[in-house]
Design a protein around this motif. Sequence first.
Motif, PDB file in Angstrom:
ATOM      1  N   ARG A   1       0.832  -1.210   0.000  1.00  0.00           N
ATOM      2  CA  ARG A   1       0.000   0.000   0.000  1.00  0.00           C
ATOM      3  C   ARG A   1       0.866   1.259   0.000  1.00  0.00           C
ATOM      4  O   ARG A   1       0.500   2.274  -0.570  1.00  0.00           O
ATOM      5  CB  ARG A   1      -0.927  -0.012   1.211  1.00  0.00           C
ATOM      6  N   GLN A   2       2.013   1.177   0.649  1.00  0.00           N
ATOM      7  CA  GLN A   2       2.914   2.331   0.700  1.00  0.00           C
ATOM      8  C   GLN A   2       3.671   2.511  -0.606  1.00  0.00           C
ATOM      9  O   GLN A   2       3.854   3.630  -1.082  1.00  0.00           O
ATOM     10  CB  GLN A   2       3.897   2.175   1.860  1.00  0.00           C
TER      11      GLN A   2
ATOM     12  N   LEU B   1       8.005  -2.463  -4.049  1.00  0.00           N
ATOM     13  CA  LEU B   1       7.946  -3.849  -3.589  1.00  0.00           C
ATOM     14  C   LEU B   1       8.262  -4.815  -4.723  1.00  0.00           C
ATOM     15  O   LEU B   1       9.001  -5.791  -4.536  1.00  0.00           O
ATOM     16  CB  LEU B   1       6.566  -4.151  -2.999  1.00  0.00           C
ATOM     17  N   PHE B   2       7.714  -4.539  -5.895  1.00  0.00           N
ATOM     18  CA  PHE B   2       7.914  -5.453  -7.018  1.00  0.00           C
ATOM     19  C   PHE B   2       9.117  -5.066  -7.877  1.00  0.00           C
ATOM     20  O   PHE B   2       9.531  -5.843  -8.750  1.00  0.00           O
ATOM     21  CB  PHE B   2       6.642  -5.527  -7.865  1.00  0.00           C
ATOM     22  N   GLY B   3       9.672  -3.878  -7.673  1.00  0.00           N
ATOM     23  CA  GLY B   3      10.886  -3.488  -8.391  1.00  0.00           C
ATOM     24  C   GLY B   3      10.747  -3.521  -9.900  1.00  0.00           C
ATOM     25  O   GLY B   3      11.696  -3.877 -10.602  1.00  0.00           O
ATOM     26  N   GLY B   4       9.580  -3.206 -10.403  1.00  0.00           N
ATOM     27  CA  GLY B   4       9.379  -3.210 -11.846  1.00  0.00           C
ATOM     28  C   GLY B   4       9.080  -4.574 -12.436  1.00  0.00           C
ATOM     29  O   GLY B   4       8.837  -4.685 -13.646  1.00  0.00           O
ATOM     30  N   GLU B   5       9.076  -5.624 -11.604  1.00  0.00           N
ATOM     31  CA  GLU B   5       8.784  -6.982 -12.093  1.00  0.00           C
ATOM     32  C   GLU B   5       7.295  -7.283 -11.937  1.00  0.00           C
ATOM     33  O   GLU B   5       6.591  -6.647 -11.150  1.00  0.00           O
ATOM     34  CB  GLU B   5       9.605  -8.012 -11.313  1.00  0.00           C
ATOM     35  N   GLU B   6       6.853  -8.278 -12.692  1.00  0.00           N
ATOM     36  CA  GLU B   6       5.457  -8.686 -12.606  1.00  0.00           C
ATOM     37  C   GLU B   6       5.225  -9.709 -11.495  1.00  0.00           C
ATOM     38  O   GLU B   6       4.081  -9.970 -11.110  1.00  0.00           O
ATOM     39  CB  GLU B   6       4.981  -9.258 -13.950  1.00  0.00           C
ATOM     40  N   SER B   7       6.299 -10.287 -10.969  1.00  0.00           N
ATOM     41  CA  SER B   7       6.165 -11.251  -9.877  1.00  0.00           C
ATOM     42  C   SER B   7       7.420 -11.216  -9.019  1.00  0.00           C
ATOM     43  O   SER B   7       8.498 -10.805  -9.470  1.00  0.00           O
ATOM     44  CB  SER B   7       5.930 -12.673 -10.415  1.00  0.00           C
ATOM     45  N   ILE B   8       7.283 -11.625  -7.783  1.00  0.00           N
ATOM     46  CA  ILE B   8       8.420 -11.718  -6.874  1.00  0.00           C
ATOM     47  C   ILE B   8       8.380 -13.070  -6.157  1.00  0.00           C
ATOM     48  O   ILE B   8       7.311 -13.659  -5.981  1.00  0.00           O
ATOM     49  CB  ILE B   8       8.423 -10.579  -5.836  1.00  0.00           C
ATOM     50  N   HIS B   9       9.545 -13.555  -5.751  1.00  0.00           N
ATOM     51  CA  HIS B   9       9.658 -14.786  -4.982  1.00  0.00           C
ATOM     52  C   HIS B   9       9.798 -14.412  -3.506  1.00  0.00           C
ATOM     53  O   HIS B   9      10.652 -13.600  -3.142  1.00  0.00           O
ATOM     54  CB  HIS B   9      10.860 -15.606  -5.436  1.00  0.00           C
ATOM     55  N   VAL B  10       8.969 -15.000  -2.668  1.00  0.00           N
ATOM     56  CA  VAL B  10       8.947 -14.669  -1.243  1.00  0.00           C
ATOM     57  C   VAL B  10       9.052 -15.954  -0.433  1.00  0.00           C
ATOM     58  O   VAL B  10       8.443 -16.966  -0.777  1.00  0.00           O
ATOM     59  CB  VAL B  10       7.642 -13.931  -0.872  1.00  0.00           C
ATOM     60  N   GLN B  11       9.830 -15.910   0.641  1.00  0.00           N
ATOM     61  CA  GLN B  11       9.909 -17.038   1.568  1.00  0.00           C
ATOM     62  C   GLN B  11       8.996 -16.783   2.757  1.00  0.00           C
ATOM     63  O   GLN B  11       8.934 -15.671   3.280  1.00  0.00           O
ATOM     64  CB  GLN B  11      11.337 -17.232   2.079  1.00  0.00           C
ATOM     65  N   CYS B  12       8.295 -17.830   3.196  1.00  0.00           N
ATOM     66  CA  CYS B  12       7.489 -17.729   4.401  1.00  0.00           C
ATOM     67  C   CYS B  12       8.408 -17.452   5.590  1.00  0.00           C
ATOM     68  O   CYS B  12       9.414 -18.145   5.770  1.00  0.00           O
ATOM     69  CB  CYS B  12       6.710 -19.026   4.625  1.00  0.00           C
TER      70      CYS B  12
ATOM     71  N   ILE C   1       5.392 -17.593  -4.939  1.00  0.00           N
ATOM     72  CA  ILE C   1       5.507 -16.628  -6.036  1.00  0.00           C
ATOM     73  C   ILE C   1       4.277 -15.741  -6.017  1.00  0.00           C
ATOM     74  O   ILE C   1       3.144 -16.226  -6.134  1.00  0.00           O
ATOM     75  CB  ILE C   1       5.640 -17.346  -7.397  1.00  0.00           C
ATOM     76  N   LEU C   2       4.495 -14.444  -5.842  1.00  0.00           N
ATOM     77  CA  LEU C   2       3.402 -13.483  -5.802  1.00  0.00           C
ATOM     78  C   LEU C   2       3.449 -12.620  -7.051  1.00  0.00           C
ATOM     79  O   LEU C   2       4.495 -12.047  -7.379  1.00  0.00           O
ATOM     80  CB  LEU C   2       3.510 -12.589  -4.571  1.00  0.00           C
ATOM     81  N   THR C   3       2.325 -12.507  -7.736  1.00  0.00           N
ATOM     82  CA  THR C   3       2.261 -11.645  -8.907  1.00  0.00           C
ATOM     83  C   THR C   3       1.741 -10.268  -8.507  1.00  0.00           C
ATOM     84  O   THR C   3       1.007 -10.110  -7.524  1.00  0.00           O
ATOM     85  CB  THR C   3       1.344 -12.236  -9.982  1.00  0.00           C
ATOM     86  N   ARG C   4       2.133  -9.288  -9.299  1.00  0.00           N
ATOM     87  CA  ARG C   4       1.643  -7.920  -9.064  1.00  0.00           C
ATOM     88  C   ARG C   4       0.123  -7.879  -9.204  1.00  0.00           C
ATOM     89  O   ARG C   4      -0.560  -7.210  -8.440  1.00  0.00           O
ATOM     90  CB  ARG C   4       2.308  -6.967 -10.058  1.00  0.00           C
ATOM     91  N   GLU C   5      -0.386  -8.630 -10.163  1.00  0.00           N
ATOM     92  CA  GLU C   5      -1.835  -8.661 -10.379  1.00  0.00           C
ATOM     93  C   GLU C   5      -2.552  -9.209  -9.153  1.00  0.00           C
ATOM     94  O   GLU C   5      -3.594  -8.682  -8.731  1.00  0.00           O
ATOM     95  CB  GLU C   5      -2.149  -9.526 -11.596  1.00  0.00           C
ATOM     96  N   ALA C   6      -1.994 -10.282  -8.557  1.00  0.00           N
ATOM     97  CA  ALA C   6      -2.614 -10.867  -7.368  1.00  0.00           C
ATOM     98  C   ALA C   6      -2.583  -9.887  -6.200  1.00  0.00           C
ATOM     99  O   ALA C   6      -3.553  -9.773  -5.435  1.00  0.00           O
ATOM    100  CB  ALA C   6      -1.907 -12.166  -6.991  1.00  0.00           C
ATOM    101  N   MET C   7      -1.472  -9.158  -6.060  1.00  0.00           N
ATOM    102  CA  MET C   7      -1.385  -8.180  -4.980  1.00  0.00           C
ATOM    103  C   MET C   7      -2.376  -7.044  -5.193  1.00  0.00           C
ATOM    104  O   MET C   7      -3.045  -6.595  -4.250  1.00  0.00           O
ATOM    105  CB  MET C   7       0.037  -7.633  -4.872  1.00  0.00           C
ATOM    106  N   GLU C   8      -2.502  -6.564  -6.412  1.00  0.00           N
ATOM    107  CA  GLU C   8      -3.462  -5.491  -6.682  1.00  0.00           C
ATOM    108  C   GLU C   8      -4.882  -5.946  -6.388  1.00  0.00           C
ATOM    109  O   GLU C   8      -5.686  -5.188  -5.837  1.00  0.00           O
ATOM    110  CB  GLU C   8      -3.329  -5.044  -8.142  1.00  0.00           C
ATOM    111  N   ALA C   9      -5.195  -7.188  -6.757  1.00  0.00           N
ATOM    112  CA  ALA C   9      -6.534  -7.710  -6.482  1.00  0.00           C
ATOM    113  C   ALA C   9      -6.764  -7.839  -4.977  1.00  0.00           C
ATOM    114  O   ALA C   9      -7.856  -7.534  -4.483  1.00  0.00           O
ATOM    115  CB  ALA C   9      -6.708  -9.066  -7.166  1.00  0.00           C
ATOM    116  N   PHE C  10      -5.735  -8.261  -4.242  1.00  0.00           N
ATOM    117  CA  PHE C  10      -5.857  -8.402  -2.793  1.00  0.00           C
ATOM    118  C   PHE C  10      -6.071  -7.034  -2.146  1.00  0.00           C
ATOM    119  O   PHE C  10      -6.921  -6.875  -1.268  1.00  0.00           O
ATOM    120  CB  PHE C  10      -4.601  -9.063  -2.217  1.00  0.00           C
ATOM    121  N   LEU C  11      -5.318  -6.041  -2.594  1.00  0.00           N
ATOM    122  CA  LEU C  11      -5.456  -4.701  -2.030  1.00  0.00           C
ATOM    123  C   LEU C  11      -6.834  -4.122  -2.315  1.00  0.00           C
ATOM    124  O   LEU C  11      -7.437  -3.465  -1.445  1.00  0.00           O
ATOM    125  CB  LEU C  11      -4.370  -3.777  -2.595  1.00  0.00           C
ATOM    126  N   ALA C  12      -7.337  -4.381  -3.501  1.00  0.00           N
ATOM    127  CA  ALA C  12      -8.651  -3.878  -3.861  1.00  0.00           C
ATOM    128  C   ALA C  12      -9.726  -4.560  -3.019  1.00  0.00           C
ATOM    129  O   ALA C  12     -10.697  -3.925  -2.567  1.00  0.00           O
ATOM    130  CB  ALA C  12      -8.924  -4.100  -5.339  1.00  0.00           C
TER     131      ALA C  12
END
Length: 267
Positions: free
Chosen positions: A227-228, A233-244, A252-263
């Motif tokens: 949100r900030q 967070l994504f550094g210009g990429e469409e997806s990022i790899h995150v460890q629990c 693997i989190l996509t920018r699209e999935a994050m935008e949908a979650f925020l919405a």
Amino acid sequence: MPESTPEPVNGAEIVTEFVRHRNVMLVRGDLGPLFVDYYLHLADHQLKPAPEHDRRFKQALAAFALHCASRPRFEHLAWTISLQDPRLNLFLAGDNEDCTVAGRIFTENVREAPQNVFYADLMPRRGAEKRRSVVNFDGPDLFRAVEHYYATSEQRPARYFDLGDDRFAMLVSHPDCDERWLREVDLAGVKAVAEHETVAHIERRAYRWNCGCTQQKILGALAPAARQDLGGLFGGEESIHVQCPRCAAAHILTREAMEAFLAATKK
């Protein structure tokens, strides 16, 4: 009548018993199935800890599982063990409602400190306020570290034993404990405790490896940062790899999935 078939065990069976006249709880179990689950988890997520780190984590996992089994149902527990030599953090989390444990090894950004530090977090029930104990300790032996935590924070003695073949035991005092016996009993005595002492069964639990992390939970954890500064967070990429943060599972989190979650979670 035919003998009844024993109930199948789904996980590592840990049994708690009471040593009468000594007023000591005995917790013991075969943790082999839990270790198998842990190594399958490593393989699934292509995690390859250094052998020395892996050995220490297994010892911590054994101590933690027995500790969880000695505690009441519904508690949620976590340990963070910060070691200075080698420099790493061992994290463990337990859910006594579901009898599950998980954890991971941290080797990066581990804070330098004069001593090793043991953090124990306890949540009496889901959603309750968390309580934390912090204890410094010396030396690399994690069983001794947990025993020191018991003596210092719990203010009651406890002892751990490696019985061999992935079997472990823990003795922990109860009111009016025979502390001399607890201090002096050796490995052979623990293995043969039922032959020399009166032991009463308390409970059997089966602990298994499960973190419960999902993509939705990871999205929720990263939502404040997104949100900030979603672009940062994504550094210009469409997806990022995150460890629990709890078990190091790869997501693997996509920018699209994050935008949908925020919405969907927008207030």
